[in-house]
Scaffold this motif. Structure first.
Motif, PDB file in Angstrom:
ATOM      1  N   ASP A 206       0.834  -1.212   0.000  1.00 46.15           N
ATOM      2  CA  ASP A 206       0.000   0.000   0.000  1.00 46.15           C
ATOM      3  C   ASP A 206       0.865   1.257   0.000  1.00 46.15           C
ATOM      4  OD1 ASP A 206      -2.467  -1.349   0.055  1.00 46.15           O
ATOM      5  OD2 ASP A 206      -2.282  -1.654   2.223  1.00 46.15           O
ATOM      6  N   ALA A 207       1.850   1.270  -0.862  1.00 42.55           N
ATOM      7  CA  ALA A 207       2.789   2.396  -0.902  1.00 42.55           C
ATOM      8  C   ALA A 207       3.182   2.686  -2.340  1.00 42.55           C
ATOM      9  CB  ALA A 207       4.026   2.078  -0.064  1.00 42.55           C
ATOM     10  N   GLY A 208       3.851   3.816  -2.520  1.00 43.22           N
ATOM     11  CA  GLY A 208       4.431   4.180  -3.807  1.00 43.22           C
ATOM     12  C   GLY A 208       5.948   4.144  -3.698  1.00 43.22           C
ATOM     13  N   ILE A 209       6.610   4.302  -4.831  1.00 42.99           N
ATOM     14  CA  ILE A 209       8.074   4.236  -4.864  1.00 42.99           C
ATOM     15  C   ILE A 209       8.629   5.643  -4.980  1.00 42.99           C
ATOM     16  CG2 ILE A 209      10.085   3.321  -6.089  1.00 42.99           C
ATOM     17  CD1 ILE A 209       8.228   1.094  -7.114  1.00 42.99           C
ATOM     18  N   TYR A 210       9.591   5.972  -4.155  1.00 41.66           N
ATOM     19  CA  TYR A 210      10.212   7.294  -4.129  1.00 41.66           C
ATOM     20  C   TYR A 210      11.271   7.390  -5.227  1.00 41.66           C
ATOM     21  CZ  TYR A 210      12.907  11.281  -2.296  1.00 41.66           C
ATOM     22  OH  TYR A 210      13.562  12.480  -2.149  1.00 41.66           O
ATOM     23  N   GLU A 211      11.015   8.212  -6.225  1.00 40.57           N
ATOM     24  CA  GLU A 211      11.960   8.508  -7.300  1.00 40.57           C
ATOM     25  C   GLU A 211      12.599   7.239  -7.873  1.00 40.57           C
ATOM     26  OE1 GLU A 211      14.705  11.492  -5.950  1.00 40.57           O
ATOM     27  OE2 GLU A 211      13.155  13.021  -5.791  1.00 40.57           O
ATOM     28  N   GLU A 212      11.742   6.365  -8.406  1.00 38.92           N
ATOM     29  CA  GLU A 212      12.200   5.076  -8.948  1.00 38.92           C
ATOM     30  C   GLU A 212      13.275   5.236 -10.014  1.00 38.92           C
ATOM     31  OE1 GLU A 212      10.392   1.554 -11.833  1.00 38.92           O
ATOM     32  OE2 GLU A 212       9.008   2.807 -10.683  1.00 38.92           O
ATOM     33  N   GLU A 213      13.077   6.223 -10.903  1.00 33.69           N
ATOM     34  CA  GLU A 213      13.977   6.342 -12.059  1.00 33.69           C
ATOM     35  C   GLU A 213      15.414   6.645 -11.666  1.00 33.69           C
ATOM     36  OE1 GLU A 213      12.416  10.261 -10.922  1.00 33.69           O
ATOM     37  OE2 GLU A 213      11.468   8.333 -11.350  1.00 33.69           O
TER      38      GLU A 213
ATOM     39  N   PRO B  24      16.190  13.971   3.270  1.00 32.13           N
ATOM     40  CA  PRO B  24      17.399  13.737   2.466  1.00 32.13           C
ATOM     41  C   PRO B  24      18.383  12.771   3.121  1.00 32.13           C
ATOM     42  CG  PRO B  24      16.876  16.077   2.540  1.00 32.13           C
ATOM     43  CD  PRO B  24      15.993  15.413   3.533  1.00 32.13           C
ATOM     44  N   VAL B  25      18.411  12.747   4.465  1.00 29.01           N
ATOM     45  CA  VAL B  25      19.303  11.813   5.157  1.00 29.01           C
ATOM     46  C   VAL B  25      18.817  10.384   4.939  1.00 29.01           C
ATOM     47  CG1 VAL B  25      20.184  11.081   7.396  1.00 29.01           C
ATOM     48  CG2 VAL B  25      19.968  13.521   6.877  1.00 29.01           C
ATOM     49  N   LEU B  26      17.526  10.166   5.116  1.00 27.91           N
ATOM     50  CA  LEU B  26      16.968   8.822   4.938  1.00 27.91           C
ATOM     51  C   LEU B  26      17.156   8.320   3.504  1.00 27.91           C
ATOM     52  CD1 LEU B  26      13.647   9.260   6.946  1.00 27.91           C
ATOM     53  CD2 LEU B  26      15.539   7.754   7.558  1.00 27.91           C
ATOM     54  N   THR B  27      16.832   9.166   2.542  1.00 28.15           N
ATOM     55  CA  THR B  27      16.932   8.717   1.147  1.00 28.15           C
ATOM     56  C   THR B  27      18.383   8.513   0.728  1.00 28.15           C
ATOM     57  OG1 THR B  27      16.819  11.029   0.399  1.00 28.15           O
ATOM     58  CG2 THR B  27      14.758   9.788   0.481  1.00 28.15           C
ATOM     59  N   THR B  28      19.289   9.313   1.263  1.00 27.81           N
ATOM     60  CA  THR B  28      20.705   9.125   0.926  1.00 27.81           C
ATOM     61  C   THR B  28      21.215   7.802   1.472  1.00 27.81           C
ATOM     62  OG1 THR B  28      21.160  11.490   0.854  1.00 27.81           O
ATOM     63  CG2 THR B  28      23.034  10.047   1.226  1.00 27.81           C
ATOM     64  N   VAL B  29      20.864   7.495   2.724  1.00 31.26           N
ATOM     65  CA  VAL B  29      21.290   6.225   3.312  1.00 31.26           C
ATOM     66  C   VAL B  29      20.720   5.058   2.518  1.00 31.26           C
ATOM     67  CG1 VAL B  29      21.081   4.723   5.337  1.00 31.26           C
ATOM     68  CG2 VAL B  29      21.629   7.144   5.629  1.00 31.26           C
TER      69      VAL B  29
ATOM     70  N   ARG C 194      21.393   1.145  -1.930  1.00 30.70           N
ATOM     71  CA  ARG C 194      20.710   0.872  -3.204  1.00 30.70           C
ATOM     72  C   ARG C 194      19.329   0.257  -2.970  1.00 30.70           C
ATOM     73  NH1 ARG C 194      26.000   2.457  -3.236  1.00 30.70           N
ATOM     74  NH2 ARG C 194      26.662   2.988  -5.338  1.00 30.70           N
ATOM     75  N   TYR C 195      18.576   0.859  -2.049  1.00 29.20           N
ATOM     76  CA  TYR C 195      17.196   0.454  -1.804  1.00 29.20           C
ATOM     77  C   TYR C 195      16.258   1.496  -2.410  1.00 29.20           C
ATOM     78  CZ  TYR C 195      19.217  -2.432   1.990  1.00 29.20           C
ATOM     79  OH  TYR C 195      19.952  -3.316   2.719  1.00 29.20           O
ATOM     80  N   PHE C 196      15.054   1.041  -2.762  1.00 33.04           N
ATOM     81  CA  PHE C 196      13.995   1.956  -3.196  1.00 33.04           C
ATOM     82  C   PHE C 196      13.179   2.351  -1.966  1.00 33.04           C
ATOM     83  CE2 PHE C 196      14.872  -0.561  -7.001  1.00 33.04           C
ATOM     84  CZ  PHE C 196      14.937   0.411  -7.983  1.00 33.04           C
ATOM     85  N   PRO C 197      13.223   3.619  -1.517  1.00 34.00           N
ATOM     86  CA  PRO C 197      12.355   4.032  -0.401  1.00 34.00           C
ATOM     87  C   PRO C 197      10.896   4.007  -0.839  1.00 34.00           C
ATOM     88  CG  PRO C 197      14.167   5.592  -0.753  1.00 34.00           C
ATOM     89  CD  PRO C 197      14.130   4.699  -1.944  1.00 34.00           C
TER      90      PRO C 197
END
Length: 694
Positions: A236-243, A273-278, A284-287
């Motif tokens: 039940d979620a979307g993908i953060y900046e998949e491309e 930005p800290v979470l997405t950078t980590v 190399r995970y998709f948030p």
């Protein structure tokens, strides 16, 4: 007759960042070399994974095309003696071309007579030239970094461990740096241990698929995207900046299998930005994001393998991510103990560059340079916010978070500034002054970010050029080409009328007494001006201007780039109009007469006129000069072109009646000064002497 062709280069694991360019290059080089070797084909496809680069050629001819070419030999007077008999020179030439001496022809070329031979070259069987083809293909590939291994001399991105060369169902033996090609490949290193026997290029993709290798990178990308979309919907979620991550993941795996992991919800208190950078940069995970676009405590990882023990893989990845997030939370909490303002004092211990002082020195220069830019733009009301942004823009370099995650510089500055209660304009400017960071990146939107970003790039360019750290060839360790493009791009994006020549001079002056210079200030400014001028075709590329047109505005561009852009747009528009050729012709004629006269041109002395045509032309100039300059000041360059065209008849009449280059030096130079005055009017639309007339 044709057959399909396959070349597979089996390697140790290639960096994911190398693969996109390598695959593109493999295809283009393949087409180029096949054409050069006169081997016709239908299509060329490059395929690749982290452990192999492959080239598939469909309908490759079994023989080279026959070719007839003309070869130029010695001059006729050398080829024949006085009696017309062939000389040793002609006999040797004919022998080297494989033709009888009597078949050569004599023709005129470059104003002299030479002998020519028509050489017919019969194509060889493709299988005979294939070893040379394969070696040339492999050796033509270039990478950001290469290595050598063993006792061989071949340089490649990673050691080559096997070669497969198939021409139809026939294996072709190719020796390369101690390797001998065959028909044996490898499947997935963990899911398929046995040797893969390849017998037909058409079955290559399917055979490897059966051995858990999706060798087609486009198929692999589609599979990764399909898997993560399914998992995201189930969560039940979307993908953060998949491309942003999809291409890299595609080139990290041969057989992707995706899974969903989780982390404790309290870590969502960290800045996004800290979470997405980590997650994205380090792991190399998709948030994943919720319906409101905010992050949720879940991620999607992709393993290179099957579903065996996937639960254990998920748990292992969760443990690694938790450790990373713990580090990030510690850094954030520790960094928040000291406000950004107080961190400025620590910049004195962080070197900006060799011989260029510290970041504290740089911050002070940025403050002064930003103030100068605001003054030139007439934006005194914005000065307090811009100066504050300049003071704080480098302060986050002293934080533990940026030390650990350098990609967060500027981003963490913005987060700390907001947490410290700084105005949002200032905080956004701290982040945006780094924009654009790469080709295609977004441009700064705030005034603070734009002005401080321009100042930052000017300061970096001035310091490096002053210290002699100038890019050579493809080497650019300090990113100065990128800095120059960012500087010019920001000025164009914001339509800032800035005199870069003046600003460069000011920037260089700030390094006196600080930097250990290797050049004079004048020499550094000259080199830097040329360096920026060379970048103009790149920054103006979106408008597709002709190269000769861009050359006409080189002088204007560094004085007022938006004006230069308007000049170019109008020049391109009038190029097909009737007024264009006569106007350019007169401008070029004037330029040719005064090309050796230094600018600025001397004042015209009417008392030295000896002809009525001189007086009439000068009177005409005085009548038309001011209105033309006023229209140029309004950027009404279409009107300026029309006004310049109206001058052409009078100037042509002057040339018809008056000899400019007379013996009397005073009269001659006064006439050239008169033409110089007209030349300056024509320069209002650019240096038209640089136009290439078709």
């Amino acid at each position: 007759m044709t057959r399909n062709f396959l070349l597979e280069i089996g390697t140790e694991e290639l960096p994911a960042s190398f693969l996109p360019a390598a695959l593109s290059q493999f295809k283009s080089k393949g087409e180029e070399i096949l054409t050069g070797m006169r081997l016709s084909y239908h299509s060329v496809t490059s395929l690749g994974t982290p452990r192999r680069l492959s080239l598939h050629v469909s309908s490759l001819a079994e023989r080279q095309d026959d070719v007839s070419r003309e070869v130029k030999g010695p001059a006729r007077k050398v080829a024949y003696d006085a009696q017309g008999n062939p000389t040793k020179a002609l006999l040797g030439f004919a022998r080297s071309c494989g033709v009888p001496p009597e078949t050569v022809e004599v023709r005129t070329a470059s104003g002299a007579e030479y002998v020519f031979a028509l050489v017919h070259e019969k194509g060889q069987p493709a299988r005979d030239v294939m070893p040379d083809l394969v070696r040339r293909l492999i050796q033509s590939l270039t990478f950001p970094k290469t290595m050598r291994w063993g006792a061989g001399s071949l340089a490649f991105a990673r050691p080559i461990r096997r070669l497969v060369v198939l021409f139809g169902i026939e294996p072709i033996a190719v020796a390369l740096d101690g390797l001998l090609s065959g028909g044996e490949s490898k499947g997935h290193p963990f899911l398929s241990q046995e040797t893969v026997h390849l017998t037909d290029p058409d079955e290559y993709i399917e055979v490897l698929r059966r051995h858990f290798v999706l060798v087609d990178q486009e198929e692999r990308a589609r599979e990764v995207s399909r898997q993560i979309q399914i998992l995201a919907r189930e969560a039940d979620a979307g993908i953060y900046e998949e491309e942003k991550l999809l291409t890299e993941i595609t080139h990290l795996v041969e057989f992707p299998t995706s899974f969903v992991g989780e982390f404790p919800v309290e870590y969502l208190e960290l800045p996004v930005p800290v979470l997405t950078t980590v997650m994205m940069k380090q792991q190399r995970y998709f948030p994943l994001i919720g319906e409101d676009g905010t992050l949720v405590p879940k991620f999607i990882g992709v393993r290179d393998g099957g579903t065996l023990n996937l639960e254990g893989v998920r748990e292992g990845n969760e443990r690694v991510l938790l450790a990373r997030l713990n580090d990030a939370r510690f850094f954030w909490k520790e960094d928040r103990r000291i406000p950004l303002e107080q961190r400025r004092s620590a910049l004195g211990s962080i070197a900006f560059g060799k011989n260029l002082g510290s970041f504290d020195d740089k911050s002070q220069r940025l403050e002064a340079l930003s103030e100068r830019i605001c003054s030139l733009l007439g934006m005194s009301e914005a000065l307090p916010a811009v100066k504050r942004c300049a003071q704080l823009c480098k302060a986050d370099l002293a934080t533990q978070m940026v030390f650990e995650f350098p990609d967060l510089q500027g981003i963490m500055g913005r987060e700390h500034a907001l947490a410290d209660g700084e105005p949002r304009e200032t905080a956004e400017g701290i982040f945006e002054h780094y924009l654009p960071r790469f080709s295609g990146d977004r441009m700064p939107q705030t005034l603070c970010g734009s002005v401080v970003g321009i100042a930052d790039r000017l300061d970096t360019l001035a310091g490096c050029f002053y210290a002699g750290m100038i890019p050579t060839g493809s080497a650019d360790p300090y990113g100065l080409r990128r800095a120059a493009l960012g500087l010019l791009g920001t000025i164009l994006e914001r339509s800032f009328s800035l005199d870069l020549v003046q600003l460069l001079n000011f920037s260089l002056s700030q390094y006196e007494g600080t930097a250990r210079t290797k050049k004079s200030r004048e020499g550094a400014q000259k080199d830097l001006t040329a360096f920026l001028t060379e970048r103009l075709p790149t920054v103006l590329d979106p408008w597709q201007f002709r190269y000769d047109a861009i050359r006409t505005i080189e002088e204007t561009a560094l004085r007022d780039l938006p004006v230069a852009l308007e000049q170019l747009k109008v020049l391109s528009a009038v190029r097909g109009e009737a007024l264009f050729l006569p106007t350019v012709t007169v401008a070029v004629r004037i330029h040719n007469i005064i090309r050796d006269v230094p600018r600025p041109y001397r004042q015209v002395s009417p008392e030295l006129f000896t002809e009525d045509e001189e007086r009439e032309l000068f009177s005409f100039y005085e009548e038309r000069a001011r209105p033309t300059q006023e229209e140029a000041g309004k950027r009404n360059f279409q009107k300026v072109w029309e006004m310049l065209h109206s001058l052409c008849g009078r100037v042509d009449h002057f040339f018809d009646k008056v000899l400019v280059m007379v013996e009397d030096e005073a009269v001659r130079e006064n006439r050239r000064a008169l033409l110089g005055a007209f030349s300056e009017l024509f320069r209002l639309v650019g240096d038209l002497s640089r136009i290439a007339l078709d």
